[in-house]
Design a protein around this motif. Structure first.
Motif, PDB file in Angstrom:
ATOM      1  N   ASP A 104       3.866  -2.804   4.947  1.00  0.00           N
ATOM      2  CA  ASP A 104       2.709  -3.669   4.759  1.00  0.00           C
ATOM      3  C   ASP A 104       3.088  -4.944   4.010  1.00  0.00           C
ATOM      4  OD1 ASP A 104      -0.095  -4.228   4.909  1.00  0.00           O
ATOM      5  OD2 ASP A 104      -0.102  -3.959   2.731  1.00  0.00           O
TER       6      ASP A 104
ATOM      7  N   GLN B 151       0.845  -1.190   0.000  1.00  0.00           N
ATOM      8  CA  GLN B 151       0.000   0.000   0.000  1.00  0.00           C
ATOM      9  C   GLN B 151       0.880   1.238   0.000  1.00  0.00           C
ATOM     10  OE1 GLN B 151      -2.558  -0.119   3.406  1.00  0.00           O
ATOM     11  NE2 GLN B 151      -3.534  -2.008   2.742  1.00  0.00           N
TER      12      GLN B 151
ATOM     13  N   THR C 151       0.576  -7.299   3.150  1.00  0.00           N
ATOM     14  CA  THR C 151      -0.673  -7.886   2.658  1.00  0.00           C
ATOM     15  C   THR C 151      -0.443  -8.605   1.327  1.00  0.00           C
ATOM     16  OG1 THR C 151      -1.890  -6.094   3.706  1.00  0.00           O
ATOM     17  CG2 THR C 151      -3.067  -7.383   2.031  1.00  0.00           C
TER      18      THR C 151
ATOM     19  N   SER D  17      10.089  -6.605   4.581  1.00  0.00           N
ATOM     20  CA  SER D  17       9.116  -5.813   3.809  1.00  0.00           C
ATOM     21  C   SER D  17       9.789  -4.899   2.791  1.00  0.00           C
ATOM     22  CB  SER D  17       8.291  -4.961   4.773  1.00  0.00           C
ATOM     23  OG  SER D  17       9.103  -3.948   5.333  1.00  0.00           O
TER      24      SER D  17
ATOM     25  N   ARG E 103       0.589 -14.035   5.081  1.00  0.00           N
ATOM     26  CA  ARG E 103       0.234 -15.413   5.427  1.00  0.00           C
ATOM     27  C   ARG E 103       1.525 -16.063   5.904  1.00  0.00           C
ATOM     28  NH1 ARG E 103      -2.663 -14.651   0.173  1.00  0.00           N
ATOM     29  NH2 ARG E 103      -0.570 -14.843  -0.690  1.00  0.00           N
TER      30      ARG E 103
ATOM     31  N   HIS F 144       1.108  -7.776  10.087  1.00  0.00           N
ATOM     32  CA  HIS F 144       1.266  -6.815   8.998  1.00  0.00           C
ATOM     33  C   HIS F 144       0.783  -7.373   7.671  1.00  0.00           C
ATOM     34  CE1 HIS F 144       3.439  -4.821  12.144  1.00  0.00           C
ATOM     35  NE2 HIS F 144       3.269  -3.709  11.457  1.00  0.00           N
ATOM     36  N   GLY F 145      -0.019  -8.433   7.756  1.00  0.00           N
ATOM     37  CA  GLY F 145      -0.756  -8.870   6.573  1.00  0.00           C
ATOM     38  C   GLY F 145      -0.250 -10.110   5.878  1.00  0.00           C
TER      39      GLY F 145
END
Lengths: 274, 274
Positions: free
Chosen positions: B9, B3, B11, B254, B38, B35-36
């Protein structure tokens, strides 16, 4: 070991010899610089000892001559904060050698006692001027002579050029390690690496020694507690003896170290390994 | 793509954490999930993996987790685990190579160097470094096939960077047992740093970043003697909390670190800076 022609392999005695070589040791009559001057004289080099205290330098050189009869040694004054003084020094060196220089050692140092809180702009500038700018300036002036002999450069940094002081060992009054010291010494380490790269086309090597704790004898006598703290911080559990720099200086400045450049050799009792 | 405005993030990403059932592992899984991401929680101990996954599920609403028993020292189990993660989540974007072993026999693990068994040494190496190689190899292949790069983070230790000061172990207990840092631990963790740099250079042009996360001593079950002696060597004056490693992992895993590769991020309260 296999050699195609064993007879062509240089002998250690030749690799470590400095016969016929001339070394300029700036700060060469001091605690550590003096040991390096001695080491070079011992291996047969002509030694030019330079420092801001010309009288002490002269005394040092006469002792050195007595210790090593047959060795040529000179004492010259220099103020490494003055470009004019450095130019004069290198002119004198050129006259002595008839052009060229084999070894340049930068061991000059002077600093003011300060903490981060107490240090003024003026003191900071003074320390950087002597410990870093003076080294840069001396090397720049000496490079033309070094090029003539494919010589090499040895700078003297400090463990505090690559690790921080544990300030609990210092009391800020009798013992202090100013922030300018480590900053200048870190600069010396990096300048050495830069030069090793930049001067390599001329066959000039540049290396650095980072000594660990080598306090003056006066400090040792007056402050045994401080010395004990320094010793306890070290894996070898003791402070350094000035002669323990000789081996490293000789390795880096003779042909024995002909394939070493850009290195920072720590002679520190293991200070930074834990 | 992350994002806009939140480079942390995760995700839509899938992360694999080895040693996910351990002291640090559970927190690592949780921060990634929070923080999203899996998260596939791998651990030699199936129950520990499940407990970790369950705890993260409770803490992070909507988190997707997969607990898998896996011995990272076994190439077949590693391949099988990667297949199962891809089947379940469709791909892998992040690998946290975090597993390390004290073996099943603490007495042998903490044995003095002079009597240390080669079999114990090899068992530790098989997990601490062979396991990282095998996981990086298997996940790296998957990342290459996906063609969208990835991030690999490998947990090392301050003792892969500096040596332990043996004096701190005098009277030091961990979970009631006399402890030390075995040489094999230090050697395996130093190897992690080397593997990281190698992989970073090797896969750099494929967009796979590889970094080392080096934790300092984390409070987990040491007695006060150890804690005090260790803390005295740390500029911040204390041991680390497990949670203090998590933000560093999030950074490296990230897009916040998209231009960082081959680095060793040291989270040690300053231990290695003096």
């Amino acid at each position: 070991m296999q050699y195609s022609n064993p007879e062509s392999v240089p002998r250690l005695a030749d690799l470590f010899s400095l016969k016929g070589r001339t070394a300029l040791v700036v700060g060469g009559s001091g605690l550590l610089g003096g040991e390096i001057s001695y080491a070079f004289a011992e291996l047969g080099a002509e030694v030019i000892v330079a420092s801001r205290n010309e009288a002490r330098c002269g005394e040092f050189v006469s002792t050195l001559r007595q210790q090593f009869p047959g060795v040529t040694a000179h004492a010259l004054g220099v103020d490494i904060t003055s470009p004019a003084s450095i130019n004069t020094l290198l002119e004198q060196v050129g006259e002595i050698t008839g052009g060229g220089l084999d070894i340049l050692v930068n061991s000059g140092w002077s600093g003011r006692k300060n903490t981060f809180e107490s240090i003024s702009d003026e003191d900071w500038n003074n320390d950087i001027e002597v410990c870093l700018n003076g080294v840069f300036r001396t090397i720049k002036a000496a490079v033309p002579l070094l090029k003539e002999r494919r010589g090499n450069i040895l700078t003297i940094a400090s463990m505090y050029g690559h690790v921080a002081p544990d300030y609990r060992m210092y009391d800020s009054e009798r013992f202090a390690n100013p922030p300018s010291y480590g900053a200048a010494k870190a600069g010396v380490i990096q300048l050495t690496k830069y030069l090793s790269s930049f001067l390599s086309p001329h066959g000039i090597r540049a290396n650095c020694i980072s000594p660990g704790p080598f306090p003056f004898e006066s400090t040792q006598k007056e402050n045994p507690d401080f010395i004990a703290r320094l010793a306890a911080k070290n894996p070898l559990n003791r402070i350094g003896r000035p002669h323990e720099l000789k081996g490293a200086a000789v390795l880096l400045c003779t042909d024995a170290g002909a394939y070493m450049t850009g290195q920072n050799l720590c002679v520190d009792g293991g200070w930074a390994v834990w | 793509m992350a994002q806009l405005g939140n480079p942390f993030d995760l995700t839509g990403r899938t992360a694999v954490v080895t040693g996910g059932g351990g002291i640090l592992g559970r927190g690592f899984c949780q921060v990634l999930a929070a923080h999203g991401a899996r998260v596939a929680v791998l651990d030699l101990d199936a129950q520990a993996a499940s407990a970790s996954a369950e705890a993260v599920r409770e803490a992070v609403t909507g988190a997707e987790l997969l607990a898998l028993p896996c011995n990272v020292a076994d190439p077949e189990q590693v391949s099988e685990a990667v297949v199962r993660v891809v089947e379940r989540f469709g791909g892998i974007d992040i690998l946290h190579n975090n597993a390390a072993t004290k073996t099943g026999d603490l007495k042998e693990f903490f044995e003095p160097l002079e009597t240390y068994k080669l079999s114990t040494w090899r068992e530790v190496m098989s997990v601490n470094i062979d396991g990282m190689f095998l996981m990086a190899q298997a996940v790296g292949r998957q990342m290459l096939a996906q063609g969208r790069g990835g991030s690999i983070v490998q947990t090392a230790s301050i003792y892969g960077v500096v040596a332990p000061d043996q004096r701190i172990y005098d009277g030091s207990l961990y979970l009631g047992r006399q402890i030390n840092t075995p040489a094999v631990y230090a050697a395996s963790k130093a190897a992690v740093v080397g593997l990281t740099k190698y992989l970073a250079a090797y896969w750099g042009d494929k967009g796979i970043r590889v970094n080392t996360l080096t934790p300092g001593g984390v409070e987990s079950g040491q007695n006060d003697v150890f804690s005090q002696r260790y803390s005295a060597r740390v500029p911040l004056g204390r041991m680390a909390q497990a949670g203090e490693m998590e933000s560093a992992l999030l950074f490296l895993a990230s897009g916040a670190s998209s231009y960082v590769t081959g680095q060793n991020l040291i989270v040690d309260g300053g231990l290695t800076c003096w």
